[in-house]
Design a protein around this motif. Structure first.
Motif, PDB file in Angstrom:
ATOM      1  N   SER A 285       5.052   3.229   8.986  1.00 15.98           N
ATOM      2  CA  SER A 285       3.639   3.583   8.815  1.00 15.98           C
ATOM      3  C   SER A 285       3.486   5.096   8.717  1.00 15.98           C
ATOM      4  O   SER A 285       2.729   5.616   7.877  1.00 15.98           O
TER       5      SER A 285
ATOM      6  N   PHE B 139       1.374  10.219   1.701  1.00 18.81           N
ATOM      7  CA  PHE B 139      -0.029  10.336   1.321  1.00 18.81           C
ATOM      8  C   PHE B 139      -0.523  11.774   1.467  1.00 18.81           C
ATOM      9  O   PHE B 139      -1.318  12.259   0.653  1.00 18.81           O
TER      10      PHE B 139
ATOM     11  N   TYR C  70      -7.696   0.261   8.110  1.00 19.42           N
ATOM     12  CA  TYR C  70      -6.272  -0.006   8.343  1.00 19.42           C
ATOM     13  C   TYR C  70      -5.634   0.946   9.349  1.00 19.42           C
ATOM     14  O   TYR C  70      -4.692   0.590  10.053  1.00 19.42           O
ATOM     15  N   ILE C  71      -6.145   2.174   9.401  1.00 18.74           N
ATOM     16  CA  ILE C  71      -5.491   3.204  10.199  1.00 18.74           C
ATOM     17  C   ILE C  71      -5.502   2.853  11.685  1.00 18.74           C
ATOM     18  O   ILE C  71      -4.593   3.189  12.439  1.00 18.74           O
TER      19      ILE C  71
ATOM     20  N   TRP D 201       0.791  -1.225   0.000  1.00 16.62           N
ATOM     21  CA  TRP D 201       0.000   0.000   0.000  1.00 16.62           C
ATOM     22  C   TRP D 201       0.829   1.285   0.000  1.00 16.62           C
ATOM     23  O   TRP D 201       0.281   2.364  -0.201  1.00 16.62           O
TER      24      TRP D 201
ATOM     25  N   MET E   1       2.075   7.541   5.519  1.00 12.88           N
ATOM     26  CA  MET E   1       1.015   8.532   5.632  1.00 12.88           C
ATOM     27  C   MET E   1       1.532   9.942   5.324  1.00 12.88           C
ATOM     28  O   MET E   1       0.799  10.759   4.753  1.00 12.88           O
TER      29      MET E   1
ATOM     30  N   LEU F  98      -5.215   3.934   0.073  1.00  9.44           N
ATOM     31  CA  LEU F  98      -5.115   4.605   1.365  1.00  9.44           C
ATOM     32  C   LEU F  98      -6.279   5.550   1.599  1.00  9.44           C
ATOM     33  O   LEU F  98      -6.716   5.744   2.748  1.00  9.44           O
ATOM     34  N   GLU F  99      -6.813   6.128   0.533  1.00 10.54           N
ATOM     35  CA  GLU F  99      -7.951   7.026   0.660  1.00 10.54           C
ATOM     36  C   GLU F  99      -9.258   6.264   0.880  1.00 10.54           C
ATOM     37  O   GLU F  99     -10.088   6.650   1.710  1.00 10.54           O
TER      38      GLU F  99
ATOM     39  N   ASN G  82      -9.789  12.624   6.647  1.00 14.31           N
ATOM     40  CA  ASN G  82      -8.372  12.493   6.968  1.00 14.31           C
ATOM     41  C   ASN G  82      -7.988  13.326   8.198  1.00 14.31           C
ATOM     42  O   ASN G  82      -6.979  13.029   8.851  1.00 14.31           O
TER      43      ASN G  82
END
Length: 255
Positions: free
Chosen positions: A112, A119, A71-72, A58, A116, A65-66, A150
């Motif tokens: 991680s 992202f 997962y977050i 990913w 992000m 991711l969006e 987000n």
């Protein structure tokens, strides 16, 4: 116009509880999903991926991711239960201690965070210890302004970084947010009311409150949200807009 004082709601209570370590919460040694996930021994739910697989598959996949929302909570666990992913587990003290003490698991937390950051269009220079815009900042900034769920993810990331051994990085990231906030109008209220309040070191928290006060003329840095109440907010039209955004974020903090 006089400075408006910070409203006090669930969001303020939550950040105050976070900063004080959720005093009185009991550990549960029988529950270790987050520890097992970060040791690469347990698959996330509902996506069914090990943390190593998530990182490999990913990273840079911005559409995934969006669009994925489960997962977050695994990458950035908190001591409070998630309202968006009931299959994830809240973080327990023994898990946080074990992750902080293990170099491999700490490296996974950092990876991680790097994913992000990319992202969101941010870069981190380990040599200087500073954040900056990445080459894809314009596109990622536009995405963030359009997809404000987000904001809740970022609240989670900031708090989880503190739980898992990266408290020292948060002030610099928040200061970078302040430097770009005019390009991120839909993140302004979250930065002011939530993200800035995630700092656990008293000196850093007071420094951030002063910086936020300079950023926002309607903000009062003299009000401690742990002791003020909702009657202290202003009734101006400008503040009502801020208040609406504040309440929306507050009600969804369990993301």
């Amino acid at each position: 116009m006089a400075a408006c004082k910070r409203p006090y709601s669930f969001g303020s209570k939550d950040m105050n509880a976070y900063r004080t370590g959720y005093f009185g919460k009991r550990d549960d040694l029988t529950r270790s999903d987050n520890l097992l996930f970060h040791s690469n021994s347990l698959r996330s739910r509902p996506d069914g991926l090990l943390i190593s697989e998530m990182h490999e598959q990913w990273a840079g996949d911005f559409d995934t991711l969006e669009s994925r929302h489960g997962y977050i909570q695994w990458l950035f666990p908190l001591q409070t239960a998630s309202g968006a992913n009931g299959a994830s587990q809240e973080l327990f003290v023994h898990e946080a201690e074990a992750i902080r003490a293990n170099g491999t698991m700490r490296a996974r937390v950092w990876r991680s965070f790097e994913i992000m950051l990319e992202f969101y269009g941010h870069s981190y220079d380990a040599t200087s210890g500073q954040f900056s815009k990445s080459t894809n900042f314009a596109a990622r900034s536009a995405n963030l302004n359009s997809n404000t769920h987000n904001n809740l993810r970022i609240s989670r990331i900031l708090k989880s970084l503190g739980e898992l051994g990266f408290e020292d990085i948060k002030l610099r990231w928040l200061e970078f947010w302040i430097s770009i906030i005019d390009e991120q109008p839909n993140q302004r209220s979250s930065l002011r009311e939530f993200w800035s309040e995630s700092l656990r070191k008293p000196d850093e928290l007071q420094s951030m409150r002063k910086q936020i006060a300079k950023m926002d003329p309607y903000y009062s840095s003299s009000v401690d949200p742990s002791i003020c109440n909702e009657k202290s907010i202003c009734s101006s039209s400008s503040e009502l807009v801020v208040r609406a955004a504040f309440c929306l974020h507050s009600k969804a903090l369990s993301y």
